[in-house]
Enzyme design. Structure first.
Site, PDB file in Angstrom:
ATOM      1  N   SER A 143      25.889  51.862 107.641  1.00  0.00           N
ATOM      2  CA  SER A 143      24.511  51.389 107.440  1.00  0.00           C
ATOM      3  C   SER A 143      24.067  50.721 108.735  1.00  0.00           C
ATOM      4  O   SER A 143      24.915  50.322 109.553  1.00  0.00           O
ATOM      5  CB  SER A 143      24.517  50.358 106.300  1.00  0.00           C
ATOM      6  OG  SER A 143      23.325  49.618 106.293  1.00  0.00           O
ATOM      7  N   TYR A 156      27.691  43.151 101.540  1.00  0.00           N
ATOM      8  CA  TYR A 156      27.326  44.471 102.069  1.00  0.00           C
ATOM      9  C   TYR A 156      27.471  44.491 103.592  1.00  0.00           C
ATOM     10  O   TYR A 156      28.057  45.410 104.170  1.00  0.00           O
ATOM     11  CB  TYR A 156      25.895  44.788 101.638  1.00  0.00           C
ATOM     12  CG  TYR A 156      25.453  46.207 101.870  1.00  0.00           C
ATOM     13  CD1 TYR A 156      25.807  47.218 100.983  1.00  0.00           C
ATOM     14  CD2 TYR A 156      24.659  46.544 102.972  1.00  0.00           C
ATOM     15  CE1 TYR A 156      25.381  48.527 101.194  1.00  0.00           C
ATOM     16  CE2 TYR A 156      24.235  47.840 103.182  1.00  0.00           C
ATOM     17  CZ  TYR A 156      24.590  48.831 102.288  1.00  0.00           C
ATOM     18  OH  TYR A 156      24.159  50.126 102.491  1.00  0.00           O
TER      19      TYR A 156
HETATM   20  P1  NAD Z   1      22.986  55.697  95.181  1.00  0.00           P
HETATM   21  O1  NAD Z   1      23.069  54.541  94.247  1.00  0.00           O
HETATM   22  O2  NAD Z   1      22.016  56.787  94.914  1.00  0.00           O
HETATM   23  O3  NAD Z   1      24.415  56.352  95.379  1.00  0.00           O
HETATM   24  C1  NAD Z   1      25.606  55.628  95.282  1.00  0.00           C
HETATM   25  C2  NAD Z   1      26.687  56.581  94.875  1.00  0.00           C
HETATM   26  O4  NAD Z   1      27.925  55.860  94.858  1.00  0.00           O
HETATM   27  C3  NAD Z   1      26.477  57.144  93.475  1.00  0.00           C
HETATM   28  O5  NAD Z   1      26.867  58.512  93.453  1.00  0.00           O
HETATM   29  C4  NAD Z   1      27.428  56.319  92.632  1.00  0.00           C
HETATM   30  O6  NAD Z   1      27.900  56.995  91.493  1.00  0.00           O
HETATM   31  C5  NAD Z   1      28.551  56.113  93.628  1.00  0.00           C
HETATM   32  N1  NAD Z   1      29.436  55.027  93.271  1.00  0.00           N
HETATM   33  C6  NAD Z   1      29.166  53.702  93.182  1.00  0.00           C
HETATM   34  N2  NAD Z   1      30.264  53.028  92.780  1.00  0.00           N
HETATM   35  C7  NAD Z   1      31.240  53.970  92.630  1.00  0.00           C
HETATM   36  C8  NAD Z   1      32.591  53.908  92.235  1.00  0.00           C
HETATM   37  N3  NAD Z   1      33.184  52.758  91.900  1.00  0.00           N
HETATM   38  N4  NAD Z   1      33.298  55.068  92.189  1.00  0.00           N
HETATM   39  C9  NAD Z   1      32.711  56.249  92.490  1.00  0.00           C
HETATM   40  N5  NAD Z   1      31.438  56.358  92.888  1.00  0.00           N
HETATM   41  C10 NAD Z   1      30.713  55.225  92.946  1.00  0.00           C
HETATM   42  O7  NAD Z   1      22.690  55.029  96.599  1.00  0.00           O
HETATM   43  P2  NAD Z   1      22.572  55.621  98.076  1.00  0.00           P
HETATM   44  O8  NAD Z   1      21.470  54.870  98.723  1.00  0.00           O
HETATM   45  O9  NAD Z   1      22.545  57.096  98.078  1.00  0.00           O
HETATM   46  O10 NAD Z   1      23.931  55.075  98.724  1.00  0.00           O
HETATM   47  C11 NAD Z   1      24.949  55.920  99.221  1.00  0.00           C
HETATM   48  C12 NAD Z   1      25.598  55.271 100.418  1.00  0.00           C
HETATM   49  O11 NAD Z   1      24.625  55.105 101.451  1.00  0.00           O
HETATM   50  C13 NAD Z   1      26.180  53.875 100.153  1.00  0.00           C
HETATM   51  O12 NAD Z   1      27.421  53.743 100.810  1.00  0.00           O
HETATM   52  C14 NAD Z   1      25.149  52.951 100.797  1.00  0.00           C
HETATM   53  O13 NAD Z   1      25.717  51.743 101.198  1.00  0.00           O
HETATM   54  C15 NAD Z   1      24.710  53.804 101.969  1.00  0.00           C
HETATM   55  N6  NAD Z   1      23.429  53.434 102.561  1.00  0.00           N
HETATM   56  C16 NAD Z   1      22.276  53.482 101.812  1.00  0.00           C
HETATM   57  C17 NAD Z   1      21.076  53.137 102.428  1.00  0.00           C
HETATM   58  C18 NAD Z   1      19.780  53.179 101.688  1.00  0.00           C
HETATM   59  O14 NAD Z   1      18.780  52.652 102.214  1.00  0.00           O
HETATM   60  N7  NAD Z   1      19.699  53.800 100.527  1.00  0.00           N
HETATM   61  C19 NAD Z   1      21.053  52.735 103.765  1.00  0.00           C
HETATM   62  C20 NAD Z   1      22.241  52.688 104.475  1.00  0.00           C
HETATM   63  C21 NAD Z   1      23.418  53.045 103.871  1.00  0.00           C
END
Ligand code: NAD
Length: 261
Positions: A143, A156
């Site tokens: 991130s 985080y």
């Molecule tokens: P999201 O909530 O759509 O996806 C999260 C995913 O992680 C889901 O598929 C969920 O089932 C899975 N997950 C959570 N806990 C779990 C567990 N214990 N076991 C298995 N799977 C698990 O959110 P997203 O925004 O797509 O996030 C995905 C990644 O991107 C994360 O690592 C997040 O930190 C990172 N990220 C997101 C953003 C943003 O702005 N959305 C920015 C930077 C980084």
């Protein structure tokens, strides 16, 4: 690059960025193993849709990444079904927003684990196979918070900074083995992870929803645009390609200029 014959395992790929990455790799011909907490029944539509649209094999394993035994059985399952793992994307993650004094310790533990301990377990399980085949791509979803901090996101920010360190260290360990290890550092992407932190941020900062979107989330992004899941998938596809063989140990921002400030 055409990924036909290559196998990608993407943790946390039932929605958002992970599903977008899976779609991007499947569109280029990769066999894909999806993972998350959803039931297999709930994921069967997505599996079928991806498989039919891109004429690739798509499997789903319900496994809780917070349980090391689930991690090992997920990787075993992937190796049993597809034979090996060529591309590992450590993407599962969660967020919680609160001042440190009231930050629930169980949320701290889960966020730190998903960002650091889980990738440690997945990487150590897939690396022997990658080394043997002298080819592998490990891509960690970090991130912008791996590079800079925001208040009220102590767990985080700590976990993503740690993931950046893990990425660099393992990149050095694997540098001569045909394996690259990189992290992507997205800014704000409109997914459920962002949507669900809006009420918490409203509460923590005493703001309206619009103020949170414009003055907190997009305040950091000079482009004033959310990064799209498709843009992230395109970056991951490049990092997974043969052309990216010299990129390793990198933490690559895709953040609309956020961390340039
Ligand atoms: P999201 O909530 O759509 O996806 C999260 C995913 O992680 C889901 O598929 C969920 O089932 C899975 N997950 C959570 N806990 C779990 C567990 N214990 N076991 C298995 N799977 C698990 O959110 P997203 O925004 O797509 O996030 C995905 C990644 O991107 C994360 O690592 C997040 O930190 C990172 N990220 C997101 C953003 C943003 O702005 N959305 C920015 C930077 C980084």
């Amino acid at each position: 690059m055409d990924f036909r014959g290559f196998v990608a395992l993407i943790t946390g790929s039932t929605s958002g960025i992970g599903l977008g990455i899976a779609r991007g790799l499947a569109a280029k011909g990769a066999s894909v193993m999806l993972n998350g907490l959803e039931s297999s029944e709930k994921m069967s539509c997505i599996r079928t849709e991806l498989a039919q649209e891109y004429n690739v094999e798509v499997m789903y394993v319900q496994a809780d990444m917070l349980k090391p035994t689930d991690i090992l059985s997920m990787i075993k399952c992937c190796e049993n079904v597809f034979g090996h793992v060529d591309i590992l994307v450590n993407n599962a993650g969660m967020q919680y927003v609160a001042p440190v004094e009231t930050f629930p310790p169980d949320k701290w533990d889960a966020i730190i684990s998903l960002g650091t301990t889980v990738p440690f377990h997945t990487i150590r399980a897939v690396l022997p196979g990658m080394r043997k085949r002298k080819w592998g791509r490990i891509i960690n979803t970090a991130s912008a918070h791996a590079l800079v901090a925001s208040p009220f996101k102590s767990a985080y920010v700590a976990s993503k900074h740690a993931l950046a360190g893990l990425t660099k260290s393992i990149a050095l360990e694997t540098a001569r083995d045909g394996v690259t290890v990189n992290a992507i550092a997205p800014g704000y992407v409109w997914t459920s992870l962002v949507e669900t932190q809006i009420p918490e941020t409203m509460k923590a900062r005493n703001l309206t929803e619009e103020e949170v979107k414009n003055d907190v989330l997009l305040a950091a992004q000079p482009t004033k645009q959310f990064v799209t899941v498709e843009q992230i998938a395109a970056l991951v596809c490049f990092l997974a390609s043969k052309d990216a063989a010299s990129i390793t140990g990198a933490i690559l921002p895709i953040d609309g200029g956020w961390t340039a400030q």
